[in-house]
Design a protein around this motif. Structure first.
Motif, PDB file in Angstrom:
ATOM      1  N   ILE A   1      31.795  22.628  48.101  1.00  0.00           N
ATOM      2  CA  ILE A   1      33.129  22.094  47.812  1.00  0.00           C
ATOM      3  C   ILE A   1      34.165  23.064  48.368  1.00  0.00           C
ATOM      4  N   PRO A   2      35.097  22.599  49.175  1.00  0.00           N
ATOM      5  CA  PRO A   2      36.107  23.502  49.752  1.00  0.00           C
ATOM      6  C   PRO A   2      36.836  24.304  48.678  1.00  0.00           C
ATOM      7  N   GLY A   3      36.879  25.612  48.850  1.00  0.00           N
ATOM      8  CA  GLY A   3      37.612  26.480  47.930  1.00  0.00           C
ATOM      9  C   GLY A   3      36.828  26.943  46.723  1.00  0.00           C
ATOM     10  N   LEU A   4      35.674  26.326  46.450  1.00  0.00           N
ATOM     11  CA  LEU A   4      34.923  26.690  45.241  1.00  0.00           C
ATOM     12  C   LEU A   4      34.438  28.127  45.293  1.00  0.00           C
ATOM     13  N   ALA A   5      33.853  28.528  46.413  1.00  0.00           N
ATOM     14  CA  ALA A   5      33.328  29.895  46.527  1.00  0.00           C
ATOM     15  C   ALA A   5      34.428  30.937  46.388  1.00  0.00           C
ATOM     16  N   GLU A   6      35.640  30.629  46.851  1.00  0.00           N
ATOM     17  CA  GLU A   6      36.746  31.593  46.810  1.00  0.00           C
ATOM     18  C   GLU A   6      37.444  31.625  45.457  1.00  0.00           C
ATOM     19  N   GLN A   7      37.523  30.485  44.780  1.00  0.00           N
ATOM     20  CA  GLN A   7      38.314  30.390  43.559  1.00  0.00           C
ATOM     21  C   GLN A   7      37.490  30.369  42.274  1.00  0.00           C
ATOM     22  N   GLY A   8      36.234  29.927  42.347  1.00  0.00           N
ATOM     23  CA  GLY A   8      35.450  29.719  41.137  1.00  0.00           C
ATOM     24  C   GLY A   8      34.734  30.960  40.641  1.00  0.00           C
TER      25      GLY A   8
ATOM     26  N   ARG B   1      34.289  14.092  39.606  1.00  0.00           N
ATOM     27  CA  ARG B   1      33.788  15.225  40.380  1.00  0.00           C
ATOM     28  C   ARG B   1      34.933  16.039  40.967  1.00  0.00           C
ATOM     29  N   LEU B   2      34.693  17.323  41.101  1.00  0.00           N
ATOM     30  CA  LEU B   2      35.621  18.211  41.801  1.00  0.00           C
ATOM     31  C   LEU B   2      35.407  18.029  43.302  1.00  0.00           C
ATOM     32  N   THR B   3      36.488  17.784  44.038  1.00  0.00           N
ATOM     33  CA  THR B   3      36.368  17.590  45.488  1.00  0.00           C
ATOM     34  C   THR B   3      36.953  18.740  46.293  1.00  0.00           C
ATOM     35  N   SER B   4      37.889  19.502  45.706  1.00  0.00           N
ATOM     36  CA  SER B   4      38.487  20.625  46.427  1.00  0.00           C
ATOM     37  C   SER B   4      39.152  21.585  45.448  1.00  0.00           C
ATOM     38  N   ALA B   5      39.134  22.875  45.825  1.00  0.00           N
ATOM     39  CA  ALA B   5      39.811  23.895  45.021  1.00  0.00           C
ATOM     40  C   ALA B   5      40.479  24.918  45.928  1.00  0.00           C
ATOM     41  N   VAL B   6      40.877  24.497  47.110  1.00  0.00           N
ATOM     42  CA  VAL B   6      41.456  25.386  48.100  1.00  0.00           C
ATOM     43  C   VAL B   6      42.745  26.002  47.567  1.00  0.00           C
ATOM     44  N   GLU B   7      42.793  27.347  47.576  1.00  0.00           N
ATOM     45  CA  GLU B   7      43.959  28.120  47.125  1.00  0.00           C
ATOM     46  C   GLU B   7      44.398  27.740  45.704  1.00  0.00           C
ATOM     47  N   GLY B   8      43.432  27.362  44.867  1.00  0.00           N
ATOM     48  CA  GLY B   8      43.735  27.066  43.477  1.00  0.00           C
ATOM     49  C   GLY B   8      44.290  25.684  43.218  1.00  0.00           C
ATOM     50  N   ARG B   9      44.370  24.835  44.251  1.00  0.00           N
ATOM     51  CA  ARG B   9      44.819  23.453  44.035  1.00  0.00           C
ATOM     52  C   ARG B   9      43.592  22.591  43.755  1.00  0.00           C
ATOM     53  N   ILE B  10      43.475  22.137  42.524  1.00  0.00           N
ATOM     54  CA  ILE B  10      42.315  21.378  42.078  1.00  0.00           C
ATOM     55  C   ILE B  10      42.499  19.901  42.423  1.00  0.00           C
ATOM     56  N   LYS B  11      41.502  19.342  43.109  1.00  0.00           N
ATOM     57  CA  LYS B  11      41.517  17.916  43.434  1.00  0.00           C
ATOM     58  C   LYS B  11      40.254  17.277  42.882  1.00  0.00           C
ATOM     59  N   LEU B  12      40.434  16.169  42.153  1.00  0.00           N
ATOM     60  CA  LEU B  12      39.319  15.433  41.572  1.00  0.00           C
ATOM     61  C   LEU B  12      39.163  14.090  42.275  1.00  0.00           C
TER      62      LEU B  12
END
Length: 460
Positions: free
Chosen positions: A125-132, A244-255
């Motif tokens: 998921i985009p951003g998960l590894a960086e933000q999670g 489902r979580l689809t993106s977390a790039v730079e802390g912007r959560i998209k479901l």
């Protein structure tokens, strides 16, 4: 001629590894004292973490050091090696070991117990590894406690509404035990902390639980799962099922339901997978990456290698055709049977298969709140919470830790939670580096002044 020493190597110091070694110390005590048998335990850490207590450690109900058990203290007759196993050659009975620093070496064995456990199952998921961040280790639990309290401090200090909303938004993905208990305990702690932070109210916080399936806590049954959802919603927690979580790039959560918002905290507890170490072996594995074992807990096709816990596909003899769930209840009991079977193999006795009917599950939802289903009996509220604490108190290893946990709980009856955020623990050298950088900057400034002064003098 002296008979060679029989070498038992245990890879992993978690539930299965530590409990197996602990029991083998007792079962094989005469042979250990006489030097006829040696037991070596290899793990990245020098302690075993009792994971069911991580939510309470994160919420400040328990001292973090009291939910871990030092391996060298409880296993005085075993050799403890801290580092990583990079490969396993079962055909040669060799393990490639690498300490945290310095050269590695091969460890030989006569009997191997492979129990490295599991790791978080991360999706692309985009951003998960960086933000999670996960919730499987003591370090993660301490970080989350500091993170939540630190964000409350930030919200009380900033004048920017966007920064405040982001700081007070906490997202947990995965509604199994880890996700629900961590969210519930931390929300309970944060709600309590708001009493001491002027300008921040519990209603200002936005706690979100995201689950891909249509239920939470499947282990406690559908009815108790629905009740848990109702309780969480009554506390103002935003529960998103079949989402489902689809993106977390730079802390912007998209479901995937179209929702998007900013969040400072993203906790990922959506499943686990066997430790990748097992893929570096020549042992048989199933389609999920688990080691195939027999009901006697030895690896299929090998009598000198045993495995159990999260990394092993252990047949469930109480439900033919199925496998034991990867949880602490099975892991502890499998370790006991595994140790007995290893001792039987050493002494030429007959091993016995592992059989255990799942007794049920208990979960804490914060202080005085819980849910349970034990032997078909459904409990909720304070009684379930008390049962949760009582059960895990009996399961946490060593009398030392049991007493310390009880003392922590007793003190909590008379004193309020500690709400200090020690965020600097994650960057302990930051202050020192800042001071050193300022010193270098001053020296460079002085040199520039001296150079400039010398130039002026030369012109004169």
């Amino acid at each position: 001629m002296t008979k060679p020493t029989f070498r038992i190597l245990i890879v992993g110091g978690g539930y299965v590894g530590m409990n197996t070694a602990l029991r083998l110390q007792r079962l094989l005590a005469p042979d250990l004292r006489a030097g006829r048998i040696t037991i070596t335990v290899v793990d990245a850490d020098s302690y075993m973490t009792y994971q069911p207590f991580l939510p309470e450690a994160a919420a400040g109900a328990l001292e973090p050091r009291h939910v871990v058990v030092p391996l060298r203290r409880v296993l005085p007759h075993c050799e403890i090696l801290n580092g990583w196993v990079l490969g396993i050659d079962a055909a040669r009975r060799r393990v490639d070991f690498r300490p945290h620093w310095g050269p590695g070496r091969e460890l030989g064995y006569d009997l191997l117990v492979l129990a490295p456990g599991s790791v978080s199952r991360i999706l692309p998921i985009p951003g998960l590894a960086e933000q999670g961040i996960g919730f499987k280790t003591l370090e993660e639990a301490i970080h989350l406690r500091n993170q939540v309290l630190g964000q409350l401090d930030l919200a009380a200090s900033t004048t920017d509404p966007a920064v405040r909303r982001r700081a007070l938004t906490f997202v947990f993905v995965g509604a199994g035990f880890a996700g629900v208990e961590a969210l519930a305990e931390l929300e309970d702690m944060a709600r309590d902390a708001c009493r001491y932070i002027p300008g921040v109210e519990p209603s200002d916080m936005h706690w979100v639980l995201v689950e891909a399936t249509d239920r939470v806590l499947p282990e406690v049954g559908p009815e108790m799962g629905r009740w848990t959802v109702e309780q969480l919603k009554e506390r103002g927690i935003d529960v998103r099922l079949s989402t489902r979580l689809t993106s977390a790039v730079e802390g912007r959560i998209k479901l995937d339901d179209g929702t998007a918002f900013e969040a400072s905290t993203l906790v990922w507890t959506a499943g686990v997978k066997p430790h990748p170490m097992v893929r570096g072996s020549d042992l048989p594995m199933d389609e999920r990456g688990r080691i195939k074992v027999t009901p006697f807990l030895n690896v299929v096709g090998r009598s000198d290698v045993f495995s159990a816990g999260d990394c092993a596909a252990v047949p469930d003899l109480t439900r033919p055709g199925e496998f034991c769930a990867p949880n602490a209840q099975h892991a502890v009991r499998q370790a006991r049977r595994l140790a007995r079977n290893v001792a039987a193999l050493v002494r030429g006795a007959t091993p016995r298969p592992y059989r255990h009917a799942y007794a049920g599950s208990v979960a804490s939802l914060g202080l005085h709140k819980g849910v349970a289903q034990v032997y078909g009996v459904k409990l909720r509220g304070p009684l379930a919470w008390f049962l949760h604490r009582s059960y895990h108190l009996t399961r946490v290893p060593t009398l030392n830790r049991k007493v310390r946990v009880v003392v922590d709980w007793t003190l909590a009856l008379f004193f309020s939670r500690d709400i200090i955020s020690l965020g600097a623990l994650a960057h302990p050298r930051q202050e020192f580096e800042f001071a050193a950088r300022r010193q270098i900057e001053r020296r460079e400034a002085e040199k520039r002044k001296e150079t400039a002064a010398a130039g002026v003098a030369a012109e004169r």
